[in-house]
Design a protein around this motif. Structure first.
Motif, PDB file in Angstrom:
ATOM      1  N   THR A 149      32.388  35.690  44.162  1.00 30.13           N
ATOM      2  CA  THR A 149      33.363  34.785  44.780  1.00 30.13           C
ATOM      3  C   THR A 149      34.390  34.313  43.756  1.00 30.13           C
ATOM      4  OG1 THR A 149      31.811  34.022  46.479  1.00 30.13           O
ATOM      5  CG2 THR A 149      33.631  32.542  45.914  1.00 30.13           C
ATOM      6  N   GLN A 150      33.926  33.936  42.583  1.00 28.78           N
ATOM      7  CA  GLN A 150      34.851  33.484  41.536  1.00 28.78           C
ATOM      8  C   GLN A 150      35.835  34.578  41.155  1.00 28.78           C
ATOM      9  OE1 GLN A 150      31.878  32.308  38.643  1.00 28.78           O
ATOM     10  NE2 GLN A 150      32.228  30.124  39.039  1.00 28.78           N
ATOM     11  N   LEU A 151      35.350  35.795  41.000  1.00 28.18           N
ATOM     12  CA  LEU A 151      36.231  36.899  40.640  1.00 28.18           C
ATOM     13  C   LEU A 151      37.284  37.126  41.716  1.00 28.18           C
ATOM     14  CD1 LEU A 151      37.045  39.377  38.927  1.00 28.18           C
ATOM     15  CD2 LEU A 151      35.364  40.702  40.239  1.00 28.18           C
ATOM     16  N   ALA A 152      36.863  37.183  42.963  1.00 31.21           N
ATOM     17  CA  ALA A 152      37.796  37.473  44.052  1.00 31.21           C
ATOM     18  C   ALA A 152      38.875  36.404  44.166  1.00 31.21           C
ATOM     19  CB  ALA A 152      37.035  37.599  45.371  1.00 31.21           C
ATOM     20  N   LEU A 153      38.476  35.142  44.072  1.00 31.14           N
ATOM     21  CA  LEU A 153      39.447  34.063  44.202  1.00 31.14           C
ATOM     22  C   LEU A 153      40.354  33.968  42.976  1.00 31.14           C
ATOM     23  CD1 LEU A 153      37.236  31.277  45.786  1.00 31.14           C
ATOM     24  CD2 LEU A 153      39.120  32.481  46.887  1.00 31.14           C
ATOM     25  N   ALA A 154      39.764  34.052  41.784  1.00 30.84           N
ATOM     26  CA  ALA A 154      40.569  33.937  40.572  1.00 30.84           C
ATOM     27  C   ALA A 154      41.623  35.037  40.515  1.00 30.84           C
ATOM     28  CB  ALA A 154      39.674  33.991  39.342  1.00 30.84           C
ATOM     29  N   PHE A 155      41.274  36.225  40.998  1.00 32.37           N
ATOM     30  CA  PHE A 155      42.249  37.321  41.020  1.00 32.37           C
ATOM     31  C   PHE A 155      43.449  36.951  41.882  1.00 32.37           C
ATOM     32  CE2 PHE A 155      43.879  40.993  43.392  1.00 32.37           C
ATOM     33  CZ  PHE A 155      44.424  41.717  42.349  1.00 32.37           C
ATOM     34  N   VAL A 156      43.207  36.493  43.103  1.00 26.06           N
ATOM     35  CA  VAL A 156      44.319  36.159  43.996  1.00 26.06           C
ATOM     36  C   VAL A 156      45.107  34.966  43.465  1.00 26.06           C
ATOM     37  CG1 VAL A 156      44.957  35.461  46.339  1.00 26.06           C
ATOM     38  CG2 VAL A 156      43.144  37.143  45.995  1.00 26.06           C
ATOM     39  N   TYR A 157      44.403  33.942  42.978  1.00 24.51           N
ATOM     40  CA  TYR A 157      45.093  32.771  42.438  1.00 24.51           C
ATOM     41  C   TYR A 157      46.059  33.150  41.307  1.00 24.51           C
ATOM     42  CZ  TYR A 157      41.537  29.724  44.702  1.00 24.51           C
ATOM     43  OH  TYR A 157      40.718  29.070  45.588  1.00 24.51           O
ATOM     44  N   PRO A 197      40.242  31.544  34.030  1.00 25.88           N
ATOM     45  CA  PRO A 197      41.299  32.444  33.546  1.00 25.88           C
ATOM     46  C   PRO A 197      40.999  33.893  33.915  1.00 25.88           C
ATOM     47  CG  PRO A 197      39.825  31.874  31.745  1.00 25.88           C
ATOM     48  CD  PRO A 197      39.370  31.077  32.943  1.00 25.88           C
ATOM     49  N   VAL A 198      42.056  34.656  34.133  1.00 20.65           N
ATOM     50  CA  VAL A 198      41.929  36.098  34.368  1.00 20.65           C
ATOM     51  C   VAL A 198      42.586  36.796  33.187  1.00 20.65           C
ATOM     52  CG1 VAL A 198      42.499  38.006  35.904  1.00 20.65           C
ATOM     53  CG2 VAL A 198      41.955  35.771  36.869  1.00 20.65           C
ATOM     54  N   SER A 199      41.760  37.317  32.289  1.00 20.88           N
ATOM     55  CA  SER A 199      42.269  37.934  31.070  1.00 20.88           C
ATOM     56  C   SER A 199      42.906  39.285  31.379  1.00 20.88           C
ATOM     57  CB  SER A 199      41.142  38.124  30.062  1.00 20.88           C
ATOM     58  OG  SER A 199      40.225  39.108  30.540  1.00 20.88           O
ATOM     59  N   PRO A 200      43.792  39.749  30.515  1.00 20.62           N
ATOM     60  CA  PRO A 200      44.346  41.099  30.697  1.00 20.62           C
ATOM     61  C   PRO A 200      43.259  42.167  30.744  1.00 20.62           C
ATOM     62  CG  PRO A 200      45.653  39.867  29.098  1.00 20.62           C
ATOM     63  CD  PRO A 200      44.449  39.030  29.400  1.00 20.62           C
ATOM     64  N   ALA A 201      42.189  41.986  29.959  1.00 22.38           N
ATOM     65  CA  ALA A 201      41.103  42.975  29.963  1.00 22.38           C
ATOM     66  C   ALA A 201      40.395  42.995  31.320  1.00 22.38           C
ATOM     67  CB  ALA A 201      40.108  42.657  28.852  1.00 22.38           C
ATOM     68  N   LEU A 202      40.131  41.819  31.880  1.00 17.66           N
ATOM     69  CA  LEU A 202      39.487  41.761  33.190  1.00 17.66           C
ATOM     70  C   LEU A 202      40.399  42.355  34.255  1.00 17.66           C
ATOM     71  CD1 LEU A 202      37.264  40.901  35.136  1.00 17.66           C
ATOM     72  CD2 LEU A 202      38.240  38.591  35.145  1.00 17.66           C
ATOM     73  N   LEU A 203      41.684  42.028  34.197  1.00 17.52           N
ATOM     74  CA  LEU A 203      42.624  42.559  35.175  1.00 17.52           C
ATOM     75  C   LEU A 203      42.697  44.081  35.085  1.00 17.52           C
ATOM     76  CD1 LEU A 203      44.666  42.037  37.394  1.00 17.52           C
ATOM     77  CD2 LEU A 203      46.418  41.714  35.632  1.00 17.52           C
ATOM     78  N   ALA A 204      42.630  44.613  33.873  1.00 15.40           N
ATOM     79  CA  ALA A 204      42.654  46.073  33.713  1.00 15.40           C
ATOM     80  C   ALA A 204      41.437  46.706  34.373  1.00 15.40           C
ATOM     81  CB  ALA A 204      42.708  46.433  32.228  1.00 15.40           C
ATOM     82  N   GLU A 205      40.288  46.050  34.273  1.00 18.49           N
ATOM     83  CA  GLU A 205      39.091  46.595  34.926  1.00 18.49           C
ATOM     84  C   GLU A 205      39.194  46.491  36.443  1.00 18.49           C
ATOM     85  OE1 GLU A 205      35.157  46.295  33.039  1.00 18.49           O
ATOM     86  OE2 GLU A 205      36.050  44.702  31.810  1.00 18.49           O
ATOM     87  N   VAL A 206      39.777  45.392  36.919  1.00 23.82           N
ATOM     88  CA  VAL A 206      40.007  45.254  38.363  1.00 23.82           C
ATOM     89  C   VAL A 206      40.909  46.383  38.849  1.00 23.82           C
ATOM     90  CG1 VAL A 206      41.186  43.856  40.113  1.00 23.82           C
ATOM     91  CG2 VAL A 206      39.606  42.768  38.513  1.00 23.82           C
ATOM     92  N   ASP A 207      41.977  46.627  38.118  1.00 30.22           N
ATOM     93  CA  ASP A 207      42.899  47.691  38.511  1.00 30.22           C
ATOM     94  C   ASP A 207      42.232  49.066  38.455  1.00 30.22           C
ATOM     95  OD1 ASP A 207      44.961  45.967  39.060  1.00 30.22           O
ATOM     96  OD2 ASP A 207      45.995  46.254  37.149  1.00 30.22           O
ATOM     97  N   ASN A 265      43.662  40.648  49.270  1.00 28.39           N
ATOM     98  CA  ASN A 265      42.435  40.425  48.517  1.00 28.39           C
ATOM     99  C   ASN A 265      42.094  41.706  47.765  1.00 28.39           C
ATOM    100  OD1 ASN A 265      40.874  42.160  50.411  1.00 28.39           O
ATOM    101  ND2 ASN A 265      41.149  40.451  51.835  1.00 28.39           N
ATOM    102  N   LEU A 266      40.993  41.724  47.064  1.00 30.14           N
ATOM    103  CA  LEU A 266      40.605  42.887  46.264  1.00 30.14           C
ATOM    104  C   LEU A 266      40.403  44.149  47.102  1.00 30.14           C
ATOM    105  CD1 LEU A 266      38.052  41.235  43.809  1.00 30.14           C
ATOM    106  CD2 LEU A 266      40.293  42.186  43.201  1.00 30.14           C
ATOM    107  N   LEU A 267      40.145  43.995  48.387  1.00 32.39           N
ATOM    108  CA  LEU A 267      39.937  45.145  49.266  1.00 32.39           C
ATOM    109  C   LEU A 267      41.203  45.540  50.016  1.00 32.39           C
ATOM    110  CD1 LEU A 267      36.519  44.076  50.852  1.00 32.39           C
ATOM    111  CD2 LEU A 267      36.892  45.593  48.887  1.00 32.39           C
ATOM    112  N   ASN A 268      42.232  44.734  49.891  1.00 29.23           N
ATOM    113  CA  ASN A 268      43.469  44.971  50.641  1.00 29.23           C
ATOM    114  C   ASN A 268      44.650  44.482  49.811  1.00 29.23           C
ATOM    115  OD1 ASN A 268      45.631  45.119  52.376  1.00 29.23           O
ATOM    116  ND2 ASN A 268      44.661  43.985  54.040  1.00 29.23           N
ATOM    117  N   ARG A 269      45.181  45.368  48.979  1.00 30.90           N
ATOM    118  CA  ARG A 269      46.332  45.052  48.138  1.00 30.90           C
ATOM    119  C   ARG A 269      47.572  45.783  48.637  1.00 30.90           C
ATOM    120  NH1 ARG A 269      44.083  45.609  41.991  1.00 30.90           N
ATOM    121  NH2 ARG A 269      46.293  45.285  41.585  1.00 30.90           N
TER     122      ARG A 269
END
Length: 345
Positions: A288-296, A324-334, A208-212
């Motif tokens: 919740t949506q962010l956390a799940l969409a990231f893993v999905y 959808p998880v956009s490249p921009a959102l994924l970059a912010e997650v990273d 998950n976002l806390l454990n990659r």
């Protein structure tokens, strides 16, 4: 809902798997059946359980989850479903399971499988998993390997031979690993290959976002060796919903069962959750949506194991699949990940 092959097996599983560890503790049989009905209607064909469920494990409730699923399975077309269960390993003090005989040898695994088959009221398990390694390993919130804690354990080759025998007997179709580490996965693969035995097809680990942590070594191992990841705890026991930031005493497993989610009580968890909550708000998402969409969305995920305590929660989890998880959102997650790392390994 899409279907994906599990590892190099012939099992095709839905991209979401229904986890059931609340059945029999937080959820009644009727509530469990309602979740199973809703999951099936949504296109889920994959159900995950374990002989020790519900959680937290207790002598009085052990096996109740499989019994609830079994009473539901009586009215279902068995060939439409992929049923996964898990054998409890040693070193966890669960003396009430199989009389404390938790070695991963043939006798113990046969006893575990036959108990699960009886409770599930089926004649075979599609995916049978070793719930955690028999050998000394850090897990469930521990994060440092300590050679001083080495102890005797069933040799991995003997375990593979036992699982292969259970496959020949028709009790299980395939086997997988859980809460494993890179060396363990490679040993299972190597020994299976060298001895002409069946290989594991999947790995069920927390992600998950806390454990990659999976991304550091296991992603390469599983990709190269053909194992599929089945991530559990995509919401980190509800911590990634942000509810415990708003109210530290909020209802949920963390407060209902003190000490059960110890990995989520570490010092770096709250600041990381706060950063993800703020990111979700800026993108018009719930935490919740962010956390799940990231893993999905992760390329290495075959099927995400989700759990819920109500059909409404289940519906929210299912709906996140369409986000959808956009490249921009994924970059912010990273970016947040690089700042906060893995606070809950």
């Amino acid at each position: 809902m899409q279907r994906r092959f599990l590892g190099n097996s012939d099992l095709q599983v839905s991209e979401i798997c229904l986890g059931t560890m609340t059945f029999g503790q937080q959820n009644s049989a009727a509530e469990g059946h309602a979740q199973l009905d809703r999951a099936l209607a949504a296109g889920i064909n994959f159900i995950d359980t374990a002989e020790m469920y519900p959680v937290p494990p207790r002598a009085a409730s052990c096996g109740r989850t499989e019994e609830i699923i079994g009473s539901w399975l009586r009215g279902q077309a068995r060939d439409r479903l992929v049923i996964a269960s898990k054998a409890a390993g040693p070193s966890r003090g669960l003396h009430w399971i199989r009389g404390g005989a938790h070695a991963f040898d043939y006798g113990s695994l046969r006893s575990a499988v036959e108990g699960s088959l009886r409770r599930l009221q089926i004649d075979h398990i599609d995916l049978y998993q070793l719930h955690w390694p028999a050998r000394n390993q850090p897990m469930f919130g521990q994060w440092q390997f300590d050679p001083a804690k080495e102890h005797a354990a069933t040799p991995i080759l003997e375990t593979i031979e036992a699982l292969a025998r259970l496959m020949r007997e028709g009790k299980i179709r395939h086997y997988g690993l859980s809460n494993e580490h890179p060396w363990g996965v490679m040993e299972f693969v190597r020994l299976a290959r060298e001895n002409g035995l069946p290989r594991p097809v999947s790995l069920q680990n927390a992600y998950n976002l806390l454990n990659r942590v999976y991304e550091n070594g296991l992603a390469e191992v599983c990709h190269c060796e053909g194992l599929s990841l089945l991530p559990y705890s995509p919401l980190a026991f509800g911590v990634l919903s942000g509810k415990y930031l708003r109210d530290p005493q909020a209802a949920g497993r963390i407060n209902e069962f003190p000490g059960f989610g110890q990995r989520y009580g570490k010092a770096g968890v709250a600041p990381a959750v706060g950063a993800y909550v703020e990111l979700a708000a800026r993108h018009g998402l719930t935490p919740t949506q962010l956390a799940l969409a990231f893993v999905y969305s992760r390329w290495f995920v075959a099927s995400t194991i989700i759990g819920a305590t109500s059909v409404a929660q289940l519906d929210e989890n299912l709906a996140a699949l369409a986000l959808p998880v956009s490249p921009a959102l994924l970059a912010e997650v990273d970016g947040i990940h690089l700042r906060h790392g893995n606070p809950a390994p």
